[in-house]
Design a protein around this motif. Structure first.
Motif, PDB file in Angstrom:
ATOM      1  N   LYS A 145       0.844  -1.201   0.000  1.00 56.72           N
ATOM      2  CA  LYS A 145       0.000   0.000   0.000  1.00 56.72           C
ATOM      3  C   LYS A 145       0.882   1.255   0.000  1.00 56.72           C
ATOM      4  O   LYS A 145       1.806   1.364   0.791  1.00 56.72           O
ATOM      5  N   VAL A 146       0.567   2.195  -0.892  1.00 55.64           N
ATOM      6  CA  VAL A 146       1.239   3.491  -0.924  1.00 55.64           C
ATOM      7  C   VAL A 146       0.175   4.576  -0.986  1.00 55.64           C
ATOM      8  O   VAL A 146      -1.000   4.296  -1.284  1.00 55.64           O
ATOM      9  N   ALA A 147       0.567   5.824  -0.720  1.00 49.69           N
ATOM     10  CA  ALA A 147      -0.419   6.900  -0.659  1.00 49.69           C
ATOM     11  C   ALA A 147       0.240   8.241  -0.963  1.00 49.69           C
ATOM     12  O   ALA A 147       1.407   8.462  -0.647  1.00 49.69           O
ATOM     13  N   THR A 148      -0.556   9.132  -1.552  1.00 54.13           N
ATOM     14  CA  THR A 148      -0.104  10.494  -1.811  1.00 54.13           C
ATOM     15  C   THR A 148      -1.226  11.460  -1.505  1.00 54.13           C
ATOM     16  O   THR A 148      -2.399  11.084  -1.460  1.00 54.13           O
ATOM     17  N   GLY A 149      -0.862  12.739  -1.300  1.00 52.14           N
ATOM     18  CA  GLY A 149      -1.828  13.760  -0.939  1.00 52.14           C
ATOM     19  C   GLY A 149      -2.432  14.458  -2.145  1.00 52.14           C
ATOM     20  O   GLY A 149      -2.321  14.009  -3.284  1.00 52.14           O
ATOM     21  N   VAL A 150      -3.063  15.596  -1.877  1.00 52.28           N
ATOM     22  CA  VAL A 150      -3.829  16.305  -2.901  1.00 52.28           C
ATOM     23  C   VAL A 150      -2.907  17.105  -3.826  1.00 52.28           C
ATOM     24  O   VAL A 150      -2.115  17.930  -3.360  1.00 52.28           O
ATOM     25  N   GLY A 151      -2.991  16.836  -5.110  1.00 54.47           N
ATOM     26  CA  GLY A 151      -2.386  17.709  -6.099  1.00 54.47           C
ATOM     27  C   GLY A 151      -0.881  17.682  -6.226  1.00 54.47           C
ATOM     28  O   GLY A 151      -0.316  18.378  -7.078  1.00 54.47           O
ATOM     29  N   ASP A 180      -5.943  11.360  -3.136  1.00 48.91           N
ATOM     30  CA  ASP A 180      -6.846  12.327  -2.516  1.00 48.91           C
ATOM     31  C   ASP A 180      -7.550  13.137  -3.595  1.00 48.91           C
ATOM     32  O   ASP A 180      -6.896  13.657  -4.517  1.00 48.91           O
ATOM     33  N   GLN A 181      -8.861  13.217  -3.472  1.00 49.91           N
ATOM     34  CA  GLN A 181      -9.688  14.052  -4.348  1.00 49.91           C
ATOM     35  C   GLN A 181      -9.467  13.722  -5.828  1.00 49.91           C
ATOM     36  O   GLN A 181      -9.536  14.611  -6.687  1.00 49.91           O
ATOM     37  N   CYS A 208     -12.639   7.215  -7.785  1.00 53.92           N
ATOM     38  CA  CYS A 208     -13.990   7.766  -7.821  1.00 53.92           C
ATOM     39  C   CYS A 208     -14.074   9.125  -7.137  1.00 53.92           C
ATOM     40  O   CYS A 208     -15.145   9.738  -7.096  1.00 53.92           O
ATOM     41  N   GLY A 209     -12.942   9.621  -6.624  1.00 51.71           N
ATOM     42  CA  GLY A 209     -12.898  10.987  -6.119  1.00 51.71           C
ATOM     43  C   GLY A 209     -12.900  12.007  -7.233  1.00 51.71           C
ATOM     44  O   GLY A 209     -13.022  13.208  -6.987  1.00 51.71           O
ATOM     45  N   VAL A 237     -17.481  12.809  -1.682  1.00 54.55           N
ATOM     46  CA  VAL A 237     -18.054  12.933  -3.027  1.00 54.55           C
ATOM     47  C   VAL A 237     -19.399  12.222  -2.992  1.00 54.55           C
ATOM     48  O   VAL A 237     -19.488  11.097  -2.482  1.00 54.55           O
ATOM     49  N   PRO A 238     -20.453  12.816  -3.521  1.00 54.67           N
ATOM     50  CA  PRO A 238     -21.757  12.137  -3.493  1.00 54.67           C
ATOM     51  C   PRO A 238     -21.765  10.894  -4.378  1.00 54.67           C
ATOM     52  O   PRO A 238     -21.127  10.867  -5.436  1.00 54.67           O
ATOM     53  N   ASP A 239     -22.477   9.888  -3.928  1.00 53.87           N
ATOM     54  CA  ASP A 239     -22.588   8.656  -4.711  1.00 53.87           C
ATOM     55  C   ASP A 239     -23.185   8.905  -6.087  1.00 53.87           C
ATOM     56  O   ASP A 239     -22.919   8.156  -7.036  1.00 53.87           O
TER      57      ASP A 239
END
Length: 333
Positions: A145-151, A180-181, A208-209, A237-239
């Motif tokens: 698992k890896v992760a990054t922030g917004v933008g 993110d987003q 889906c963000g 985010v709305p479904d």
């Protein structure tokens, strides 16, 4: 590629996975939770009972497996996952990896980076947990698992991505990501592929963000999977947007590279989420692991999606992904 995947109770053939949710969390704990001694959170017995109840609800609708991609620095407890799996007979795959800089265990690895050993030590850790086990639990991770922030992707996050690529190449393990987003998934993909990771061994999570169809198809065209894995999190985010974006892809027959889930958090270490946050979410949907089946599937069918396409996302794609098989070639538009 091997036809088995590590679960918290041992390796299984990928054909045993069946319907699979590809991004759910038994529990998380943001770094620092243990410092708040006034608010230790639920007991282990309470957490086990909660998780068993959620899984029994999933089993009642035919779901047989889940991926819990909690990284090492976000409260991961593979012993708890193993106990829950043993009690229920449910397949749970756990992860090795590290979270994004602003909400993960940055401080420790920042120190290691100062002496020039962080990337190598991260990779060594990931390889060990994939091939030998996590601590003294005997549990082996089945994914990185890896992760990054917004933008943007920070230098630290690039270090984690590089270490993940090194471990993936050494072990053959797949990678799943946090975005993110709906940003930076394409950059994550390109970086990992440039480091030698096969594109079809990568899930770009939380895609889906974004409602950007070109962003989605660009990632698919390069060969990776999209995670439409936050159904029910209308606070983000709305479904309605998620369903619309997913239907648009499915009408172009892109189902062979999409996996689904909720990113539900069933338990928290330390104090639970603030009530003000919970009040912003639908209480019927809140942390309901059956939400996709009970509420989203009917909307997809009504929009003209076929049951076969839904089965592909729930059954065929997780099996194919963990088996290391290439997705079917997509017909030209």
């Amino acid at each position: 590629m091997p036809r088995t995947v590590n679960t918290v109770t041992g390796p299984i053939d990928v054909d045993q996975l069946g319907p699979t949710l590809m991004h759910e969390h038994l529990l998380i704990g943001y770094p620092g939770w243990e410092a708040d001694t006034l608010r230790p959170g639920p007991s282990r017995d309470e957490m086990v009972a909660t998780c068993v109840g959620k899984i029994e609800a999933l089993q009642a609708i035919g779901v047989r497996s889940m991926l819990d991609p909690c990284p090492n620095d976000l409260g991961r407890d593979v012993s708890l996952a193993k106990e829950v799996a043993e009690r229920t007979g449910f397949n749970i795959i756990c992860a090795t990896g590290l979270y994004k800089e602003d909400e993960g265990g940055y401080a420790h690895w920042h120190f290691r980076r100062q002496v020039g050993t962080a990337i190598e030590q991260m990779a060594e850790l990931f390889v060990h947990e994939l091939t030998r086990g996590i601590g003294d639990t005997g549990v082996k991770a089945g994914i990185i698992k890896v992760a990054t922030g917004v933008g943007q992707i920070t230098d630290y996050e690039y270090s984690v991505l590089e270490a993940a690529a090194m471990a993936a190449l050494e072990t053959g393990a797949p990678i799943t990501t946090h975005t993110d987003q709906g940003t930076m998934g394409d950059v994550q993909q390109q970086f990992l592929v440039d480091k030698g990771v096969p594109a079809h061994r990568i899930i770009i999570g939380h895609s889906c963000g974004s409602a950007d169809h070109d962003y989605h198809t660009g990632i698919l065209d390069q060969g990776s999977y999209l995670g439409f894995d936050r159904f029910g999190l209308d606070i983000l985010v709305p479904d309605t947007q998620r369903v619309e974006a997913l239907v648009k892809l499915l009408k172009k027959q892109r189902e062979s590279q999409i996996v689904v889930s909720h990113d539900g958090v069933w338990c928290t270490r330390g104090e639970p989420f603030p009530q003000v946050m919970l009040d912003m979410m639908d209480p019927e949907v809140l942390m309901d692991p059956t939400h996709f089946h009970r509420r989203i599937v009917p909307r997809l069918l009504e929009a003209g999606v076929s049951q076969a396409q839904i089965d592909t996302m729930l059954v065929d794609n997780p099996r194919r992904f963990f088996a290391g098989e290439n997705p079917p070639v997509h017909p030209a538009d």
